[in-house]
Design an enzyme around this catalytic site. Structure first.
Site, PDB file in Angstrom:
ATOM      1  N   ARG B 122       8.691 -70.726  -2.090  1.00 44.03           N
ATOM      2  CA  ARG B 122       9.976 -70.046  -1.828  1.00 44.03           C
ATOM      3  C   ARG B 122      10.777 -69.764  -3.085  1.00 44.03           C
ATOM      4  O   ARG B 122      12.002 -69.659  -3.048  1.00 44.03           O
ATOM      5  CB  ARG B 122      10.830 -70.840  -0.839  1.00 44.03           C
ATOM      6  CG  ARG B 122      10.175 -71.014   0.512  1.00 44.03           C
ATOM      7  CD  ARG B 122      11.185 -71.353   1.592  1.00 44.03           C
ATOM      8  NE  ARG B 122      10.487 -71.761   2.788  1.00 44.03           N
ATOM      9  CZ  ARG B 122      10.194 -73.025   3.093  1.00 44.03           C
ATOM     10  NH1 ARG B 122      10.582 -73.997   2.290  1.00 44.03           N
ATOM     11  NH2 ARG B 122       9.531 -73.302   4.198  1.00 44.03           N
ATOM     12  N   LYS B 144      13.835 -56.617  -9.169  1.00 47.25           N
ATOM     13  CA  LYS B 144      12.967 -56.007  -8.160  1.00 47.25           C
ATOM     14  C   LYS B 144      11.519 -56.407  -8.444  1.00 47.25           C
ATOM     15  O   LYS B 144      11.031 -56.242  -9.560  1.00 47.25           O
ATOM     16  CB  LYS B 144      13.084 -54.483  -8.190  1.00 47.25           C
ATOM     17  CG  LYS B 144      14.342 -53.972  -7.528  1.00 47.25           C
ATOM     18  CD  LYS B 144      14.234 -52.464  -7.303  1.00 47.25           C
ATOM     19  CE  LYS B 144      15.476 -51.930  -6.618  1.00 47.25           C
ATOM     20  NZ  LYS B 144      15.375 -50.478  -6.376  1.00 47.25           N
ATOM     21  N   GLU B 186      12.343 -43.004 -18.144  1.00 40.21           N
ATOM     22  CA  GLU B 186      13.373 -43.931 -17.647  1.00 40.21           C
ATOM     23  C   GLU B 186      14.543 -44.012 -18.629  1.00 40.21           C
ATOM     24  O   GLU B 186      15.693 -44.170 -18.225  1.00 40.21           O
ATOM     25  CB  GLU B 186      12.778 -45.318 -17.380  1.00 40.21           C
ATOM     26  CG  GLU B 186      11.650 -45.354 -16.348  1.00 40.21           C
ATOM     27  CD  GLU B 186      12.127 -45.327 -14.885  1.00 40.21           C
ATOM     28  OE1 GLU B 186      13.355 -45.280 -14.642  1.00 40.21           O
ATOM     29  OE2 GLU B 186      11.257 -45.325 -13.991  1.00 40.21           O
ATOM     30  N   LYS B 228      21.760 -50.636 -17.425  1.00 38.63           N
ATOM     31  CA  LYS B 228      21.162 -51.134 -16.188  1.00 38.63           C
ATOM     32  C   LYS B 228      21.855 -52.420 -15.740  1.00 38.63           C
ATOM     33  O   LYS B 228      22.153 -52.594 -14.558  1.00 38.63           O
ATOM     34  CB  LYS B 228      19.659 -51.378 -16.364  1.00 38.63           C
ATOM     35  CG  LYS B 228      19.034 -51.861 -15.065  1.00 38.63           C
ATOM     36  CD  LYS B 228      17.554 -51.673 -14.970  1.00 38.63           C
ATOM     37  CE  LYS B 228      17.130 -51.942 -13.518  1.00 38.63           C
ATOM     38  NZ  LYS B 228      15.685 -51.870 -13.331  1.00 38.63           N
ATOM     39  N   GLU B 238      21.338 -53.338  -4.131  1.00 41.24           N
ATOM     40  CA  GLU B 238      21.227 -51.909  -3.892  1.00 41.24           C
ATOM     41  C   GLU B 238      21.770 -51.465  -2.541  1.00 41.24           C
ATOM     42  O   GLU B 238      21.075 -50.858  -1.736  1.00 41.24           O
ATOM     43  CB  GLU B 238      19.764 -51.459  -4.053  1.00 41.24           C
ATOM     44  CG  GLU B 238      19.656 -49.939  -4.156  1.00 41.24           C
ATOM     45  CD  GLU B 238      18.241 -49.477  -4.461  1.00 41.24           C
ATOM     46  OE1 GLU B 238      17.648 -49.965  -5.417  1.00 41.24           O
ATOM     47  OE2 GLU B 238      17.755 -48.605  -3.723  1.00 41.24           O
ATOM     48  N   ARG B 242      23.847 -49.166  -7.269  1.00 42.94           N
ATOM     49  CA  ARG B 242      22.548 -49.419  -7.890  1.00 42.94           C
ATOM     50  C   ARG B 242      21.525 -48.355  -7.503  1.00 42.94           C
ATOM     51  O   ARG B 242      20.577 -48.089  -8.235  1.00 42.94           O
ATOM     52  CB  ARG B 242      22.019 -50.803  -7.493  1.00 42.94           C
ATOM     53  CG  ARG B 242      20.664 -51.098  -8.092  1.00 42.94           C
ATOM     54  CD  ARG B 242      20.195 -52.527  -7.910  1.00 42.94           C
ATOM     55  NE  ARG B 242      18.882 -52.668  -8.536  1.00 42.94           N
ATOM     56  CZ  ARG B 242      18.300 -53.816  -8.850  1.00 42.94           C
ATOM     57  NH1 ARG B 242      18.904 -54.937  -8.569  1.00 42.94           N
ATOM     58  NH2 ARG B 242      17.122 -53.844  -9.422  1.00 42.94           N
ATOM     59  N   ASN B 246      17.683 -44.814  -8.815  1.00 37.12           N
ATOM     60  CA  ASN B 246      16.534 -44.139  -8.208  1.00 37.12           C
ATOM     61  C   ASN B 246      16.508 -42.642  -8.512  1.00 37.12           C
ATOM     62  O   ASN B 246      15.717 -41.904  -7.914  1.00 37.12           O
ATOM     63  CB  ASN B 246      16.548 -44.351  -6.694  1.00 37.12           C
ATOM     64  CG  ASN B 246      16.348 -45.814  -6.351  1.00 37.12           C
ATOM     65  OD1 ASN B 246      15.475 -46.472  -6.915  1.00 37.12           O
ATOM     66  ND2 ASN B 246      17.172 -46.334  -5.462  1.00 37.12           N
ATOM     67  N   HIS B 249      13.317 -40.727  -8.399  1.00 40.34           N
ATOM     68  CA  HIS B 249      12.294 -41.624  -7.863  1.00 40.34           C
ATOM     69  C   HIS B 249      11.822 -41.252  -6.463  1.00 40.34           C
ATOM     70  O   HIS B 249      10.699 -41.573  -6.094  1.00 40.34           O
ATOM     71  CB  HIS B 249      12.781 -43.076  -7.880  1.00 40.34           C
ATOM     72  CG  HIS B 249      12.663 -43.710  -9.241  1.00 40.34           C
ATOM     73  ND1 HIS B 249      13.358 -43.241 -10.337  1.00 40.34           N
ATOM     74  CD2 HIS B 249      11.912 -44.749  -9.694  1.00 40.34           C
ATOM     75  CE1 HIS B 249      13.053 -43.988 -11.394  1.00 40.34           C
ATOM     76  NE2 HIS B 249      12.184 -44.902 -11.034  1.00 40.34           N
ATOM     77  N   HIS B 253       8.095 -40.884  -6.427  1.00 47.14           N
ATOM     78  CA  HIS B 253       7.184 -41.750  -5.672  1.00 47.14           C
ATOM     79  C   HIS B 253       6.243 -40.924  -4.801  1.00 47.14           C
ATOM     80  O   HIS B 253       5.059 -41.235  -4.680  1.00 47.14           O
ATOM     81  CB  HIS B 253       7.973 -42.717  -4.780  1.00 47.14           C
ATOM     82  CG  HIS B 253       8.543 -43.885  -5.530  1.00 47.14           C
ATOM     83  ND1 HIS B 253       9.566 -44.653  -5.027  1.00 47.14           N
ATOM     84  CD2 HIS B 253       8.225 -44.413  -6.731  1.00 47.14           C
ATOM     85  CE1 HIS B 253       9.851 -45.620  -5.900  1.00 47.14           C
ATOM     86  NE2 HIS B 253       9.061 -45.481  -6.940  1.00 47.14           N
ATOM     87  N   HIS B 266       3.761 -43.452 -13.465  1.00 47.76           N
ATOM     88  CA  HIS B 266       5.058 -43.570 -12.804  1.00 47.76           C
ATOM     89  C   HIS B 266       6.145 -42.806 -13.568  1.00 47.76           C
ATOM     90  O   HIS B 266       6.898 -42.026 -12.981  1.00 47.76           O
ATOM     91  CB  HIS B 266       5.431 -45.051 -12.655  1.00 47.76           C
ATOM     92  CG  HIS B 266       6.804 -45.281 -12.113  1.00 47.76           C
ATOM     93  ND1 HIS B 266       7.156 -44.947 -10.815  1.00 47.76           N
ATOM     94  CD2 HIS B 266       7.938 -45.780 -12.682  1.00 47.76           C
ATOM     95  CE1 HIS B 266       8.432 -45.239 -10.618  1.00 47.76           C
ATOM     96  NE2 HIS B 266       8.930 -45.750 -11.737  1.00 47.76           N
TER      97      HIS B 266
END
Lengths: 361, 361
Positions: B122, B144, B186, B228, B238, B242, B246, B249, B253, B266
């Site tokens: 955990r 993330k 980025e 960031k 997010e 935040r 993206n 993205h 994606h 990417h």
């Protein structure tokens, strides 16, 4: 909300949530509505519970886009493969990040539905609807989720707090006797940790509880949830006081694993573990022999075992305990008792004492 | 810590952590020591990076109990099966809850090492040691983690903040040109989101950056990390601002998935996506055609594509976009531009506009 329902708040700042407790909640849409963010609800359950309650839950959720993941029943299915199955289903059904996972069942379902909710798109909403005494007083509250690994219990998982917990006391009427007793082990645990008064209350009311008297059950479950909520609010991630909730669990997990998952129920293993913890505490002079005896008596009155099944290998139990999550820098830390209602964390004992307790049991 | 090193703090209350940035950090024990809780360190890396840096990291960590999980290189290995392999290794080596996972590599390694750290018992400690420009400015910061699923990118994962991020600028000297450019996508993103001044700085310094001048790179990476960190501090999970990270993205994606993971990098997909977002913003009258042109020019100057590869199916891209994590209650939300340095979230457009942009590109 009916006048007779109880609401207990788990205070965790932005992650606070209520536990609803009452009779008939499972069939009512307003039990769930406050916790659903969009229209998509994935009900995660098992074959046994589905046969009893799935229709009720579905009709309470009329108007939502419902899908179900029905898993086979049993602790041996609490695996990463089962959770992957839930995640596959969420993706195949194009569930979005604002969907809700509703875990309907006992601790195994709560842990797996919760872990799927924790991992799907890095976390979606979760409603816990526990249908066993054990999950109602323990596993549905507090945000621990996860699965077993061949090398250890609950070794893979996440902390993921639910948006709400819905406890319908009526589900206990269908619970087999052995499972009810297993739940009582966790109930007794709350008394031993920090609530001596509750221990006396349990002495007085054990007959009513075992007869599943609703009023007694409601008081009992509410008290357990309040006690657990208090410990979690103090220490969400188990860096300190929350670890007291593991009373009996380090011994218990090892016994459960050594016996083979499912042969000894989790609650039964915890009962044996608490009995060992009481023994050890009394060996170390922390607890009187009289109190240790009283603890064993109460466990027996709840229909629970106080010593491990025949033929268990002491060496295996010891090895499994060393792999426990509560090992810090190679040193085993156990929850022991300085009295009934006075649990404490201890790691300053000779390793030999643990072996002695495991051997004698 | 050398005088020339930069430290950037990510402010997240109890989960705050520093980003160390400098030259030669990877070979120094004191880069890692503050973030290691016990003696057990599991280094997660891939075959390519291991050949370049594993020996350095291991000798910097002399005295610790080190084990390694070396994965095959490439986005197509970013799967739950790979993460399960890391978890198996942690259990086989009897790693405890106070162990540390050190993710040494690019974004794929950071995402998988991070997800393993999030799920093992955990959650255990994590050090991110990003070795690509993309992971240094983006994926190693912010918590993330996750893996891809055949039905979508990053669909399974967790938020798990590292204890520290160690960025050694020297690792960029071994980075292939195409991957360096992918990282620049980025970098440019941070300028477009909320830092117009940085956009101008990038215009001025692009030649130095592409020549991998250390002083220029240090300033550039520090600025990206600060930008960031600020966005994450405002919105860790997010729910709001935040999401601006993206930019490019959602288009990206879908393009990445449609082209087959690994065929378009990417960062390249994000560059194409940002170019589409600029196009769409200018179609909608949010951005001037001149600014859209300037954005495409800067992307090209960084060696990046601004339109998708030949033969991509528009229908497939559209379908993949609908399954994106940024879909709320069935409505697609995109990050668009009201100007350079002024990104905004928008969902009030006609779906036809998106199709038009995807088709024309």
């Amino acid at each position: 909300m009916n006048r007779t329902d109880t609401v207990i708040k788990v205070e965790l700042g932005a992650r606070s949530y209520p536990i609803l407790l009452g009779s008939g909640l499972i069939s009512r849409g307003d039990s769930y509505a406050p916790f659903i963010r969009s229209t998509q609800v994935m009900v995660v359950t098992n074959e046994t519970v589905a046969a009893l309650y799935l229709r009720k839950v579905k009709s309470a959720l009329k108007g939502y886009e419902i899908d179900t993941a029905v898993l086979p029943d049993g602790e041996r299915h609490k695996t990463l493969a089962s959770v992957t199955g839930i995640l596959d289903r969420l993706l195949q059904q194009r569930f979005h990040r604002d969907c809700t996972v509703l875990a309907l069942g006992g601790g195994v379902i709560g842990d797996m539905g919760g872990f799927a909710a924790a991992c799907y798109q890095r976390g979606v909403a979760l409603i816990q609807v526990p249908t066993t005494l054990l999950s109602q007083v323990d596993s549905s509250v507090g945000g621990k989720t996860g699965v077993n690994h061949p090398l250890g219990k609950n070794m893979i998982g996440a902390f993921h707090q639910p948006s709400g917990v819905v406890i319908d006391i009526d589900t206990l009427t269908t619970l087999p006797g052995r499972e009810f007793s297993a739940g009582m082990a966790e109930v007794i645990k709350y008394a031993l940790i920090d609530d001596r008064e509750f221990f006396h209350w349990l002495w007085e009311n054990m007959d009513d509880l075992m007869a599943r008297d609703r009023t007694a059950l409601c008081s009992c479950i509410a008290r357990c949830c309040r006690n657990k909520a208090r410990l979690i609010a103090q220490d969400e991630r188990e860096y300190g006081r929350r670890a007291l909730l593991n009373l009996g669990h380090t011994f218990g997990h090892a016994i459960e694993a050594a016996a083979g998952y499912g042969n000894v129920l989790h609650g039964e293993a915890v009962a044996i573990g608490m009995s060992m913890a009481a023994d050890m505490s009394s060996h170390l002079g922390l607890l009187t022999e009289g109190d240790a005896r009283r603890i064993r008596s109460l466990l027996r009155a709840a229909g629970l075992p106080v010593s491990p099944p025949q033929g268990l290998s002491r060496r295996q139990v010891m090895a499994l305990m060393q792999q426990d999550k509560k090992v810090h820098q190679g040193v085993l830390r156990l929850v022991l008792l300085q009295g009934i209602g006075e649990a404490c964390l201890d790691s300053g004992f000779e390793p030999g004492v643990v072996e002695q307790v495991v051997a004698c049991a």
